[in-house]
Motif scaffolding. Sequence first.
Motif, PDB file in Angstrom:
ATOM      1  N   SER A  36       0.825  -1.209   0.000  1.00 53.02           N
ATOM      2  CA  SER A  36       0.000   0.000   0.000  1.00 53.02           C
ATOM      3  C   SER A  36       0.862   1.263   0.000  1.00 53.02           C
ATOM      4  O   SER A  36       2.085   1.198   0.164  1.00 53.02           O
ATOM      5  CB  SER A  36      -0.886   0.006   1.250  1.00 53.02           C
ATOM      6  OG  SER A  36      -0.092   0.331   2.377  1.00 53.02           O
ATOM      7  N   GLU A  37       0.184   2.391  -0.120  1.00 55.76           N
ATOM      8  CA  GLU A  37       0.909   3.668  -0.082  1.00 55.76           C
ATOM      9  C   GLU A  37       1.526   3.929   1.293  1.00 55.76           C
ATOM     10  O   GLU A  37       2.440   4.744   1.425  1.00 55.76           O
ATOM     11  CB  GLU A  37      -0.039   4.816  -0.444  1.00 55.76           C
ATOM     12  CG  GLU A  37      -0.371   4.812  -1.915  1.00 55.76           C
ATOM     13  CD  GLU A  37      -1.310   5.930  -2.304  1.00 55.76           C
ATOM     14  OE1 GLU A  37      -1.632   6.780  -1.453  1.00 55.76           O
ATOM     15  OE2 GLU A  37      -1.722   5.941  -3.482  1.00 55.76           O
TER      16      GLU A  37
ATOM     17  N   ARG B 151       5.299   4.138   1.879  1.00 58.21           N
ATOM     18  CA  ARG B 151       6.140   5.300   1.541  1.00 58.21           C
ATOM     19  C   ARG B 151       6.604   6.044   2.785  1.00 58.21           C
ATOM     20  O   ARG B 151       7.473   6.893   2.718  1.00 58.21           O
ATOM     21  CB  ARG B 151       5.341   6.279   0.670  1.00 58.21           C
ATOM     22  CG  ARG B 151       5.076   5.745  -0.701  1.00 58.21           C
ATOM     23  CD  ARG B 151       4.494   6.871  -1.544  1.00 58.21           C
ATOM     24  NE  ARG B 151       3.772   6.323  -2.662  1.00 58.21           N
ATOM     25  CZ  ARG B 151       2.689   6.880  -3.197  1.00 58.21           C
ATOM     26  NH1 ARG B 151       2.224   8.012  -2.703  1.00 58.21           N
ATOM     27  NH2 ARG B 151       2.089   6.335  -4.218  1.00 58.21           N
TER      28      ARG B 151
END
Length: 346
Positions: free
Chosen positions: A258-259, A262
């Motif tokens: 998933s993001e 990051r």
Amino acid sequence: MANLTELLGIELPIVQAPMAGAQGSAMAIAVSNAGGLGSLPSAMLTADGLRKELELIKTQTSKPFNVNFFCHAAPVADTGRESAWRAALAPYYRRYGIDPAGIPTGPARAPFSAEFADVLEEYRPAVVSFHFGLPPARLLARVKSSRARIFSSATTVDEALWLEAHGVDVIIAQGVEAGGHRGMFLSDDLTTQVGTVALLPQIVRAVKLPVVAAGGIADAQGVAAAMMLGAAGVQVGTAYLLCPESSISAIHRAALKSEAARHTALTNLFTGRPARGIMNCLMRELGPINGGAPAFPLAAAAIAPLRAKAEAEGSGNFSPLWSGENATGCKEVPAAQLTRELAGGR
Ligand SMILES: Cc1cc2nc3c(=O)[nH]c(=O)nc-3n(C[C@H](O)[C@H](O)[C@H](O)COP(=O)(O)O)c2cc1C
């Protein structure tokens, strides 16, 4: 400076990073058979558990492999600190109906010991790597006399010089991007920690030994860049975490995909030592670095029941979601394929 392939007689300059709690013999076997250096992490194994894993490796590959150990000093129990820490966690315990008095204490990770050295003498791996410095001289001498090459992580130039002076064969330059625990051992000052592109050439210049680059390397271009900067090989961890041979939880896998991946940070909440993982609820609310956390590896005990309850509800709010800063190389492909891709498809 010798290349890792010549030094070890392997085909590809790729070391699959040992990742305690995230993989075992299956990944090590796959990577070694693909021509890289597979690694077996032992920090969360007993001597018997290690023997079982080595038995599997020996029957499934004749290629060189690495066995990895932590070598921290055993912690001194501090009941005052432990109970203050449990008091800080009390709102979370209440939310999940956990009785803090019923949580067992004790270390979840064991340092290298004479018992482990006995097992190594039986199986004689080509490489033994250490994290957090080196074991006491008497134990290190036993490993060296088994003719294993000794690798250890350096997070600063000073640590690299120290390791060279204390007899290692290969230095792993661990940049601050790296997932999992910082291998730091001469200082606990996080301001000393720098990125791979800054650390690697400085260590290459300072020592005569081969240097393996670790931290943030996730694809063939990253490998080539590290080699350009003087690395004899690379050690890659995070990129292997979605391979079928990885044993991480579905929650950890989903976070990596998933993001959320990051945003990582160094945190001491889960074990007591700084380690890089994906930002989650506990890290946001109590840290990510909190001076009250018990000493390594004792901090893991207080979090364990919270993690279990939250994970049972499908939440990673209390889980160590170990990851480096660069999770873009994580792929759901067999570890052998990933190893070949990292080496540029050779
Ligand atoms: C999940 C995970 C667990 C790790 N466990 C260990 C370990 O048991 N022993 C060790 O020496 N390094 C461990 N590391 C650190 C790696 O050796 C290596 O420094 C790091 O993975 C390299 O950076 P990268 O994750 O950006 O590839 C771990 C890393 C990760 C991601």
